[in-house]
Scaffold this motif. Structure first.
Motif, PDB file in Angstrom:
ATOM      1  N   GLY A  38       5.360  17.592   5.498  1.00  0.00           N
ATOM      2  CA  GLY A  38       6.472  16.706   5.827  1.00  0.00           C
ATOM      3  C   GLY A  38       7.709  17.402   6.344  1.00  0.00           C
ATOM      4  N   GLN A  39       7.579  18.670   6.651  1.00  0.00           N
ATOM      5  CA  GLN A  39       8.746  19.438   7.089  1.00  0.00           C
ATOM      6  C   GLN A  39       8.531  20.026   8.481  1.00  0.00           C
ATOM      7  OE1 GLN A  39      11.607  19.579   5.201  1.00  0.00           O
ATOM      8  NE2 GLN A  39      10.489  18.141   3.894  1.00  0.00           N
ATOM      9  N   GLY A  40       9.612  20.503   9.042  1.00  0.00           N
ATOM     10  CA  GLY A  40       9.505  21.241  10.286  1.00  0.00           C
ATOM     11  C   GLY A  40       9.038  22.662  10.040  1.00  0.00           C
ATOM     12  N   LEU A  41       8.946  23.429  11.098  1.00  0.00           N
ATOM     13  CA  LEU A  41       8.462  24.793  10.993  1.00  0.00           C
ATOM     14  C   LEU A  41       9.596  25.750  10.675  1.00  0.00           C
ATOM     15  CD1 LEU A  41       6.399  23.243  12.925  1.00  0.00           C
ATOM     16  CD2 LEU A  41       5.751  25.522  13.688  1.00  0.00           C
ATOM     17  N   GLN A  42       9.265  26.790   9.932  1.00  0.00           N
ATOM     18  CA  GLN A  42      10.241  27.804   9.572  1.00  0.00           C
ATOM     19  C   GLN A  42       9.698  29.169   9.972  1.00  0.00           C
ATOM     20  OE1 GLN A  42      10.840  28.360   5.336  1.00  0.00           O
ATOM     21  NE2 GLN A  42      12.833  29.304   5.637  1.00  0.00           N
ATOM     22  N   LEU A  43      10.533  29.972  10.579  1.00  0.00           N
ATOM     23  CA  LEU A  43      10.117  31.293  11.019  1.00  0.00           C
ATOM     24  C   LEU A  43       9.934  32.217   9.821  1.00  0.00           C
ATOM     25  CD1 LEU A  43       9.636  33.248  13.416  1.00  0.00           C
ATOM     26  CD2 LEU A  43      12.067  33.811  13.286  1.00  0.00           C
ATOM     27  N   LEU A  44       8.742  32.824   9.717  1.00  0.00           N
ATOM     28  CA  LEU A  44       8.467  33.801   8.656  1.00  0.00           C
ATOM     29  C   LEU A  44       8.813  35.219   9.111  1.00  0.00           C
ATOM     30  CD1 LEU A  44       4.981  32.706   7.264  1.00  0.00           C
ATOM     31  CD2 LEU A  44       7.173  32.558   6.082  1.00  0.00           C
TER      32      LEU A  44
END
Lengths: 113, 114
Positions: free
Chosen positions: A41-47
């Motif tokens: 349910g979330q957007g993408l986050q840079l790892l």
């Protein structure tokens, strides 16, 4: 032609076990390489990301990735997964000279107790 | 920082209706991106803007899709008329420095066209 490939659609690991998610690219030259995580349910986050230099890259949340030119790979690793790591993981590339970010199809990670 | 804000979170509409998705990028970011995510095609870049100017809209699937960025703090993605195959999650992302090197994504709009 697929420019970035994630061969594993779904991976299940036990909490506390080690993790490796595979990513391969098909460009002749080394592109810029990224791993993103998408929680439900979330957007993408840079790892983490790799542009040049040290081939072992450290990211957030205890993740690391290693660039291997000979294998055209940029695999994501974590020594000990936590239940909160359950998510979808996307490898992405920017081909040098084509500035757009292209995503792989993703690997869904399930964590079991 | 509130992050990238998208609205609505969910949209259910009937085929043929106009749909408008909204995005507020992070303040100070000068690039904005619209992506679409489906099971079949994964994440696809639809269009992106630098300094409010559309740079590449080659990913926009059809003329039914249009995007605008009237100012640095607001963008819209419009589908008119909508079709069931447009059902997807639409993500907006922004980045500083005018590049793809670090994108900050919103939580997405889940669109269902019946």
């Amino acid at each position: 032609a697929q420019s970035v490939t994630q061969p594993d659609i779904h991976i299940t690991v036990s909490e506390g076990a080690s993790l490796e998610l595979r990513c391969n690219y098909s460009y002749g030259a080394t592109p810029y390489l990224f791993w993103y995580v998408q929680s439900p349910g979330q957007g993408l986050q840079l790892l983490l990301k790799y542009f040049s230099g040290d081939t072992l890259v450290q990211g957030i949340k205890g993740f690391e990735a290693e660039f291997k030119r000979s294998q055209s790979s940029f695999n994501l690793r974590k020594p000990s997964v936590h239940w909160s790591d359950a998510a979808e993981y996307f490898c992405a590339v920017i081909k040098v000279g084509n500035e757009k970010l292209t995503f792989g199809t993703g690997t869904r990670l399930t964590i079991i107790p | 920082d509130a992050g990238v804000i998208q609205s609505p979170r969910h949209e259910v509409t009937e085929m043929g209706q106009e749909v408008t998705l909204r995005c507020k990028p992070i303040s100070g970011h000068n690039s904005l991106f619209w992506y679409r995510q489906t099971m079949m095609r994964g994440l696809e870049l639809l269009i992106y803007f630098n300094n409010n100017v559309p740079i590449d809209d080659s990913g926009m699937p059809e003329d039914r899709f249009s995007a605008k960025m009237p100012n640095a703090s607001f963008s819209t993605l419009k589908i008119q008329p909508s079709e069931p195959r447009d059902s997807a999650v639409y993500f907006c992302a922004s980045s500083p420095g005018g590049s793809f090197e670090k994108l900050f994504f919103g939580s997405g709009t889940q669109l269902s066209v019946l």
